[in-house]
Design a protein around this motif. Sequence first.
Motif, PDB file in Angstrom:
ATOM      1  N   GLU A   3       0.830  -1.207   0.000  1.00 40.01           N
ATOM      2  CA  GLU A   3       0.000   0.000   0.000  1.00 40.01           C
ATOM      3  C   GLU A   3       0.866   1.259   0.000  1.00 40.01           C
ATOM      4  O   GLU A   3       0.536   2.238  -0.666  1.00 40.01           O
ATOM      5  CB  GLU A   3      -0.932  -0.004   1.208  1.00 40.01           C
ATOM      6  N   LEU A   4       1.974   1.233   0.756  1.00 42.48           N
ATOM      7  CA  LEU A   4       2.880   2.377   0.765  1.00 42.48           C
ATOM      8  C   LEU A   4       3.457   2.605  -0.628  1.00 42.48           C
ATOM      9  O   LEU A   4       3.504   3.738  -1.112  1.00 42.48           O
ATOM     10  CB  LEU A   4       4.010   2.174   1.782  1.00 42.48           C
ATOM     11  N   ARG A  44       1.330   6.900  -6.830  1.00 41.67           N
ATOM     12  CA  ARG A  44       0.060   7.515  -7.223  1.00 41.67           C
ATOM     13  C   ARG A  44       0.231   8.809  -8.019  1.00 41.67           C
ATOM     14  O   ARG A  44      -0.523   9.045  -8.973  1.00 41.67           O
ATOM     15  CB  ARG A  44      -0.808   7.753  -5.988  1.00 41.67           C
ATOM     16  N   GLU A  78       2.085   1.782  -3.450  1.00 40.69           N
ATOM     17  CA  GLU A  78       0.990   2.319  -4.274  1.00 40.69           C
ATOM     18  C   GLU A  78       0.789   3.804  -4.011  1.00 40.69           C
ATOM     19  O   GLU A  78       0.569   4.581  -4.941  1.00 40.69           O
ATOM     20  CB  GLU A  78      -0.316   1.560  -4.006  1.00 40.69           C
ATOM     21  N   ASP A  79       0.857   4.208  -2.743  1.00 40.16           N
ATOM     22  CA  ASP A  79       0.706   5.628  -2.412  1.00 40.16           C
ATOM     23  C   ASP A  79       1.831   6.463  -3.016  1.00 40.16           C
ATOM     24  O   ASP A  79       1.615   7.594  -3.440  1.00 40.16           O
ATOM     25  CB  ASP A  79       0.678   5.831  -0.897  1.00 40.16           C
ATOM     26  N   LEU A  80       3.037   5.899  -3.038  1.00 37.28           N
ATOM     27  CA  LEU A  80       4.179   6.644  -3.557  1.00 37.28           C
ATOM     28  C   LEU A  80       4.133   6.790  -5.078  1.00 37.28           C
ATOM     29  O   LEU A  80       4.603   7.790  -5.611  1.00 37.28           O
ATOM     30  CB  LEU A  80       5.491   5.975  -3.136  1.00 37.28           C
ATOM     31  N   ALA A 116       4.197  12.766   0.327  1.00 38.57           N
ATOM     32  CA  ALA A 116       3.493  11.549   0.750  1.00 38.57           C
ATOM     33  C   ALA A 116       3.950  11.111   2.141  1.00 38.57           C
ATOM     34  O   ALA A 116       3.129  10.678   2.957  1.00 38.57           O
ATOM     35  CB  ALA A 116       3.732  10.430  -0.252  1.00 38.57           C
ATOM     36  N   GLU A 167       2.317  13.326   4.720  1.00 43.38           N
ATOM     37  CA  GLU A 167       0.913  12.956   4.914  1.00 43.38           C
ATOM     38  C   GLU A 167       0.779  11.712   5.791  1.00 43.38           C
ATOM     39  O   GLU A 167      -0.151  11.583   6.560  1.00 43.38           O
ATOM     40  CB  GLU A 167       0.243  12.720   3.567  1.00 43.38           C
ATOM     41  N   LYS A 168       1.715  10.792   5.654  1.00 44.30           N
ATOM     42  CA  LYS A 168       1.680   9.554   6.437  1.00 44.30           C
ATOM     43  C   LYS A 168       2.414   9.702   7.766  1.00 44.30           C
ATOM     44  O   LYS A 168       2.544   8.736   8.507  1.00 44.30           O
ATOM     45  CB  LYS A 168       2.297   8.406   5.641  1.00 44.30           C
TER      46      LYS A 168
END
Length: 145
Positions: free
Chosen positions: A65-66, A72, A68-70, A126, A129-130
């Motif tokens: 998931e991390l 995005r 994928e977030d990076l 990112a 945000e996390k």
Amino acid sequence: MLTGWFLWFILFWVVFLLVMMSIGGFFMFRKFLKRLPKEDGKSELDWQEYYIEQTRHLWSEKEKELLEDLVRPVPELFRDVARQKIAGKIGELALQEKVNRITEDLVVRGYILATPKRDHKFLMKALREKQIDFTKYEHLLAKKS
């Protein structure tokens, strides 16, 4: 002889086609160069696939998931290529360090090492945000300058 608007239309069309073919040719040539075998007999893309395959079992859902977030912010057309390149670098680091699972630290370091410097601002955004502290990676960011 051609005159008027039709001449301009033909000229525009010729220039447009040349520009589009040049852009497409550039990307195809880059892909071709990455597929060429190096001294060891494997290409850059072969090594990426090897590292991903060897470390596939080390990934947890959180790290996927991390990643994928990076990726995005990358345009959707290029997202798969970026994901594969970053995952390949993360896998390479994991095999070099002989870890038993992929960690958040490896994902961030792999992202930094696999991406051009211009994309690091998206990484820092990112991570903020996390609420992940990226000060321990500043030496890697400075290395790529």
